[in-house]
Design an enzyme around this catalytic site. Structure first.
Site, PDB file in Angstrom:
ATOM      1  N   LYS A 156       0.860  -1.183   0.000  1.00 48.49           N
ATOM      2  CA  LYS A 156       0.000   0.000   0.000  1.00 48.49           C
ATOM      3  C   LYS A 156       0.893   1.228   0.000  1.00 48.49           C
ATOM      4  O   LYS A 156       1.967   1.228   0.597  1.00 48.49           O
ATOM      5  CB  LYS A 156      -0.898   0.025   1.234  1.00 48.49           C
ATOM      6  CG  LYS A 156      -1.926  -1.097   1.276  1.00 48.49           C
ATOM      7  CD  LYS A 156      -2.817  -0.961   2.499  1.00 48.49           C
ATOM      8  CE  LYS A 156      -3.830  -2.090   2.561  1.00 48.49           C
ATOM      9  NZ  LYS A 156      -4.692  -1.993   3.772  1.00 48.49           N
ATOM     10  N   HIS A 178       0.388   6.050   3.549  1.00 42.60           N
ATOM     11  CA  HIS A 178      -0.803   6.841   3.833  1.00 42.60           C
ATOM     12  C   HIS A 178      -0.445   8.041   4.695  1.00 42.60           C
ATOM     13  O   HIS A 178       0.449   7.972   5.539  1.00 42.60           O
ATOM     14  CB  HIS A 178      -1.834   5.964   4.548  1.00 42.60           C
ATOM     15  CG  HIS A 178      -3.207   6.541   4.571  1.00 42.60           C
ATOM     16  ND1 HIS A 178      -3.582   7.513   5.474  1.00 42.60           N
ATOM     17  CD2 HIS A 178      -4.300   6.300   3.792  1.00 42.60           C
ATOM     18  CE1 HIS A 178      -4.851   7.842   5.247  1.00 42.60           C
ATOM     19  NE2 HIS A 178      -5.307   7.118   4.248  1.00 42.60           N
ATOM     20  N   HIS A 214       0.074   7.729   8.416  1.00 42.90           N
ATOM     21  CA  HIS A 214       1.317   7.213   8.994  1.00 42.90           C
ATOM     22  C   HIS A 214       2.321   8.333   9.292  1.00 42.90           C
ATOM     23  O   HIS A 214       3.355   8.085   9.910  1.00 42.90           O
ATOM     24  CB  HIS A 214       1.965   6.197   8.055  1.00 42.90           C
ATOM     25  CG  HIS A 214       1.207   4.908   7.968  1.00 42.90           C
ATOM     26  ND1 HIS A 214       1.158   4.002   9.007  1.00 42.90           N
ATOM     27  CD2 HIS A 214       0.461   4.378   6.975  1.00 42.90           C
ATOM     28  CE1 HIS A 214       0.405   2.965   8.650  1.00 42.90           C
ATOM     29  NE2 HIS A 214      -0.028   3.173   7.433  1.00 42.90           N
TER      30      HIS A 214
END
Length: 583
Positions: free
Chosen positions: A143, A146, A149
């Protein structure tokens, strides 16, 4: 050199109360200076001690009215070359320091050992030594990084920087989410409609597309769910083809993350992940069984009782009914492995507050297993960021945030009349933009949610990262302009004016602020200190000119401004900010 003044005060105080200097030093603090301080003749260079704190430590007997006792103690304390005056306040004794000695001692150390200022104080000696392991960032592989994070990354980096500055051996660990049923879904999805060609050209975007598509299909197609379970079974059994695809996902993701971390100025000593510890969970379960901590429910799950009364009113599930491990099981295995491998004295986990119960359970189980070091494991929880968006809409990925910060900062710098011609404007804009993000995040208690506002974040005035960088760059510019002039800190007599003393008095508090930050692992104390220092030095810069002043005054002021620049830079680096020399 704040410790020199505390020790001087402690020496005089100990003669009266009969307690050792070392016991008194932690009770003595510098009087704070307000950033809105107005220059006047009332500015003092003070240390103080609360009489209540002396009572609590048994340094003085509880004898009558507090104010009477405060005055009686103040009357007994002798003045000397360092302490010019002793004043009884409301339950507090003030020690007025000799301004000239204050300037001499502080600037002497800052000039000779700028990096040691504050961090080598007597106040912090008990924190030195030992090993701290900090687990932070910890995104999920396959992924894109984001924006959520970001908080874990910059908070963990601050904690690691602070511990290292205070003399700890620090190990930075990135514990990747790289195992579990979601990889069954991703693997099955990739086998159905993934493309190796797209994986080479735009890896994380393609994996994200695959993950979204397979999650959509699994809701309506039972065969997809079965395929996902089968792929995960192949992973757990270490089947070559499934493992090879999983490794490819992991390597692609870690390479992408490292590029983002480099932009943030963050690095790690150790990349780990759930996958590494999955094979160790069986040993954990066996140990729990041996110690009669693991119980099997009617549903066939394995649980550990967490209740105080042993009635299973609270428990943690460690094994599914099909025998597979859970996140907490792998976390227990990871903690045991780290203790054996790294021999840490304390371990700190940095995650959002939704995981608070998970870590309470983790520490409880480790303690129940007989590991006393579980008491030195801590969870630093943080709240959510609300309303973070770019000009293109709601933001999902951290890289979009970094690009937005850089582009907005470049635009602001081009419009500013004070901006300099820079050799690397893009790099400067990025560093200032990241500073703005960090300061916005660190201004309040970490546990609090906060609303993100680009206009407020990137303001050049007020308590922002831009203002902090601007102050540092302005001091660098001043020192460059006078680089050809040799200056020393031998004669600091011109620095006994109120404006200079307010700056010096504030510098006295640096070690106290570091101690406060180390005690609760909250960066806001250091942010507030640096902001106040920036406001004070901005006023000093206006009112204490170097150019056109007599040689003695010019030299002393250059010494003062150089000292402030050093402390600003040191504090910014602890926060995870790279200071810029021009902007």
């Amino acid at each position: 050199m704040a410790c020199f003044f505390r020790r001087s005060v402690a020496l005089q105080l100990s003669k009266v109360v009969g307690v050792s200097e070392d016991a008194l030093i932690p009770l003595i603090s510098a009087v704070p200076v307000s950033k809105k301080h107005v220059c006047d003749l009332r500015t003092t260079s003070d240390l103080r001690v609360s009489v209540n704190s002396l009572l609590q430590r048994g340094a003085v007997p509880p004898d009558g009215d507090l104010q009477t006792q405060t005055q009686a103690l103040a009357n007994q304390i002798k003045r000397d070359a360092v302490v010019e005056e002793v004043v009884a306040g409301r339950g507090v004794i003030h020690f007025r320091l000799n301004r000239l000695i204050l300037a001499q001692k502080l600037l002497e150390q800052l000039h000779s050992e700028p990096d040691g200022f504050g961090v080598k104080s007597d106040l912090l000696r008990h924190l030195q030594g030992g090993r701290t392991l900090v687990e932070f960032s910890s995104p999920n592989i396959a992924k894109k990084f984001h924006a959520g994070h970001l908080r874990s990354t910059i908070i963990g980096n601050f904690i690691a920087n602070l511990k290292k500055a205070l003399g700890k051996d620090v190990i930075r660990v990135n514990y990747l989410g790289d195992w579990g049923m979601q990889f069954g879904l991703l693997g099955a999805g990739f086998e159905r409609f993934g493309s190796q060609e797209k994986l080479k050209t735009r890896p994380l975007e393609h994996l994200f597309e695959v993950y979204v598509q397979v999650n959509r299909e699994v809701e309506s197609d039972e065969s997809v769910r079965s395929a996902a379970a089968e792929f995960y079974r192949r992973l757990v059994q270490r089947e070559d083809q499934a493992l090879e695809l999983w490794r490819q996902f992991r390597e692609i993701t870690v390479d992408e993350y490292k590029r983002i971390y480099q932009r943030l100025g963050v690095d790690f000593d150790h990349y780990s992940g759930e996958s590494f510890h999955d094979g160790q969970t069986q040993n954990v379960l066996e140990e729990l069984k041996t110690k009669r901590l693991l119980k099997t429910t009617e549903k066939g799950t394995g649980v550990v009782d967490l209740s105080a009364m042993g009635d299973m009113s609270s428990y943690a599930t460690l094994v599914r009914s099909d025998g597979t491990s859970l996140y907490i099981t792998r976390d227990i295995a990871a903690a045991l492995d780290r203790k054996q491998r790294f021999g840490f004295d304390e371990m700190i986990y940095v995650t959002d507050k939704s995981q608070s119960v998970h870590f309470q359970q983790l520490f409880h189980i480790l303690s129940a297993m007989g590991h006393e070091w579980a008491e030195r494991c801590h969870h630093v929880a943080f709240g959510l960021v609300q309303g973070m968006s770019t000009r293109r809409g709601e933001v999902v990925f951290l890289e979009d945030v970094l690009e937005e910060a850089r582009s907005r900062m470049i635009n602001n710098m081009r419009q500013s009349r004070t901006s300099k011609v820079l050799e690397e404007p893009e790099l400067t804009a990025e560093r200032v933009g990241i500073s703005a993000l960090i300061i916005q995040d660190f201004k309040g208690p970490l546990i609090s949610d906060y609303k993100f506002d680009w206009d407020k974040v990137l303001q050049s005035q007020g308590d922002t990262g831009v203002f902090l960088q601007y102050t540092h760059a302005r001091l660098c510019s001043l020192l460059r302009r006078h680089a050809s002039e040799s200056y020393s800190c031998r004669d600091v007599s011109p620095l006994t004016d109120s404006r200079s003393v307010s700056v010096l008095q504030h510098l006295l508090r640096y070690d106290e602020v570091l101690l406060q930050s180390a005690n609760d692992l909250q960066p806001r104390h250091l942010v507030n200190f640096l902001m106040t220092l920036s406001h004070l030095v901005a006023s000093a810069h206006r009112e204490l000119p170097v150019k056109g002043s007599p040689a003695a005054a010019a030299q002393a002021r250059l010494c003062l401004f150089s000292a402030v620049r050093s402390v600003l830079a040191n504090g910014m680096r602890i926060l995870g900010i790279t200071p810029v020399d021009k902007m």
